[in-house]
Design a protein around this motif. Structure first.
Motif, PDB file in Angstrom:
ATOM      1  N   MET B   1       0.836  -1.205   0.000  1.00 55.05           N
ATOM      2  CA  MET B   1       0.000   0.000   0.000  1.00 55.05           C
ATOM      3  C   MET B   1       0.866   1.247   0.000  1.00 55.05           C
ATOM      4  SD  MET B   1      -3.163  -1.310   0.305  1.00 55.05           S
ATOM      5  CE  MET B   1      -2.514  -1.962  -1.194  1.00 55.05           C
ATOM      6  N   GLU B  15      -0.170   4.012   9.622  1.00 56.26           N
ATOM      7  CA  GLU B  15      -1.209   3.155   9.050  1.00 56.26           C
ATOM      8  C   GLU B  15      -2.201   2.697  10.096  1.00 56.26           C
ATOM      9  OE1 GLU B  15       1.542   1.074   5.654  1.00 56.26           O
ATOM     10  OE2 GLU B  15       0.103  -0.145   6.729  1.00 56.26           O
ATOM     11  N   LEU B 113     -13.322 -10.140  -1.222  1.00 54.80           N
ATOM     12  CA  LEU B 113     -12.583  -9.882   0.007  1.00 54.80           C
ATOM     13  C   LEU B 113     -13.541  -9.620   1.157  1.00 54.80           C
ATOM     14  CD1 LEU B 113      -9.592  -7.701  -1.191  1.00 54.80           C
ATOM     15  CD2 LEU B 113      -9.489  -9.944  -0.107  1.00 54.80           C
ATOM     16  N   SER B 120     -14.504 -14.982   7.769  1.00 59.26           N
ATOM     17  CA  SER B 120     -13.421 -15.217   8.715  1.00 59.26           C
ATOM     18  C   SER B 120     -13.778 -14.684  10.087  1.00 59.26           C
ATOM     19  CB  SER B 120     -12.151 -14.538   8.231  1.00 59.26           C
ATOM     20  OG  SER B 120     -11.839 -15.010   6.948  1.00 59.26           O
ATOM     21  N   GLY B 125     -11.079 -16.785  12.135  1.00 60.43           N
ATOM     22  CA  GLY B 125      -9.880 -17.336  11.518  1.00 60.43           C
ATOM     23  C   GLY B 125      -8.883 -16.290  11.086  1.00 60.43           C
ATOM     24  N   LEU B 126      -9.072 -15.762   9.923  1.00 57.60           N
ATOM     25  CA  LEU B 126      -8.120 -14.823   9.363  1.00 57.60           C
ATOM     26  C   LEU B 126      -8.361 -13.419   9.901  1.00 57.60           C
ATOM     27  CD1 LEU B 126      -6.328 -15.959   6.953  1.00 57.60           C
ATOM     28  CD2 LEU B 126      -8.398 -17.211   7.416  1.00 57.60           C
ATOM     29  N   ALA B 127      -7.363 -12.605   9.756  1.00 61.23           N
ATOM     30  CA  ALA B 127      -7.541 -11.207  10.110  1.00 61.23           C
ATOM     31  C   ALA B 127      -7.013 -10.340   8.984  1.00 61.23           C
ATOM     32  CB  ALA B 127      -6.790 -10.881  11.393  1.00 61.23           C
ATOM     33  N   ARG B 129      -5.215  -7.381   7.174  1.00 57.22           N
ATOM     34  CA  ARG B 129      -4.059  -6.616   7.630  1.00 57.22           C
ATOM     35  C   ARG B 129      -4.098  -5.186   7.112  1.00 57.22           C
ATOM     36  NH1 ARG B 129       0.561  -9.155   8.970  1.00 57.22           N
ATOM     37  NH2 ARG B 129       1.282  -7.154   9.647  1.00 57.22           N
TER      38      ARG B 129
END
Lengths: 132, 132
Positions: B1, B15, B113, B120, B125-127, B129
């Motif tokens: 990014m 960020e 996404l 999630s 589960g996922l995070a 970022r």
DNA sequence: CGGGTTTCGTTAACAAGTGCATGAAATCGG
DNA sequence: CCGATTTCATGCACTTGTTAACGAAACCCG
């Protein structure tokens, strides 16, 4: 990427170290600048990361034949072992994800991400931060 | 990014600070724990990030009516101004990206996404970022 | 050839985050 | 009322991003 991060912690490798390992695994022996490019890291970071990986005996450097400013970085046997072990683990996690989220959608998503990454690399815009 | 990061640097925000600002912008006044959850941050990190934002005058805390352990975090006028300014900037960057990568594919990607994030979150589960 | 320039990796220093263990205050429940 | 729980804060070790400066090696051109 919580589960992946946990896996790596257990293996004693950080995310960036793992990223570098994967790049090396794909590319084979490489020079630092190329690794930095592929792993989206700045050289100072890479220097530190390589130092760590070397200390753990996961990579080794061999002198470059013609250019003494640079050198080759290659994965050691221990490094390959770690890759083998955790690619399995990684696949297991991925399978679980697939289970929850749906194979087909995941494929589409990864395809799109790959295209985006390729496109961004071309124009030097975005940098991937994390991947499965 | 990279481009976003550059924009934020210019605005004097990191960020993660920006992430917290966005969460607050969406949720309105919130308590720290909720912010941490939505921004995928641990409390220790959030504590420090809030300290930074408060020092810059971008957020303020007002005491909770009944529970003195916690408090409300809200965006100040300066904070809203920064959001307004950089949401524009962010949209400009996004437009550029769209230009290069294609409107339609970008939409598909963001949709996927979002689904993945929702899924999630549900199963923990996922995070995520980073996001645009 | 020889001196300026470029390339390449390293080092140092600072800001920022993460994760963990711990602490301290407030609240809750029996 | 007292112990367990909740909620945020702190300290510490560690990793990373970033910038600037450096030294060595390679390159280029007059």
């Amino acid at each position: 990427m919580v589960p992946i991060r946990a896996m790596l912690a257990e293996a004693g490798v950080t995310e960036q170290q793992w990223r570098v390992m994967r790049v090396l695994h794909e590319r084979g022996p490489s020079d630092p600048a190329s690794i930095a490019r592929d792993a989206c890291l700045l050289m100072p970071s890479l220097t530190r990361i390589l130092r760590g990986l070397e200390a753990k005996g996961l990579v080794a450097r061999t002198p470059h034949e013609s250019d003494r400013r640079t050198f080759w970085v290659r994965i050691t046997e221990a490094g390959e072992a770690l890759i083998a072990a955790h690619l399995d683990e990684s696949n297991r996690i991925l399978a679980e994800l697939e289970d929850r989220y749906g194979r087909e959608r995941l494929d589409r998503l990864l395809d799109l991400l790959e295209e985006l990454a390729a496109d961004s690399a071309r124009s030097g815009g975005l940098a991937p931060r994390e991947d499965v």
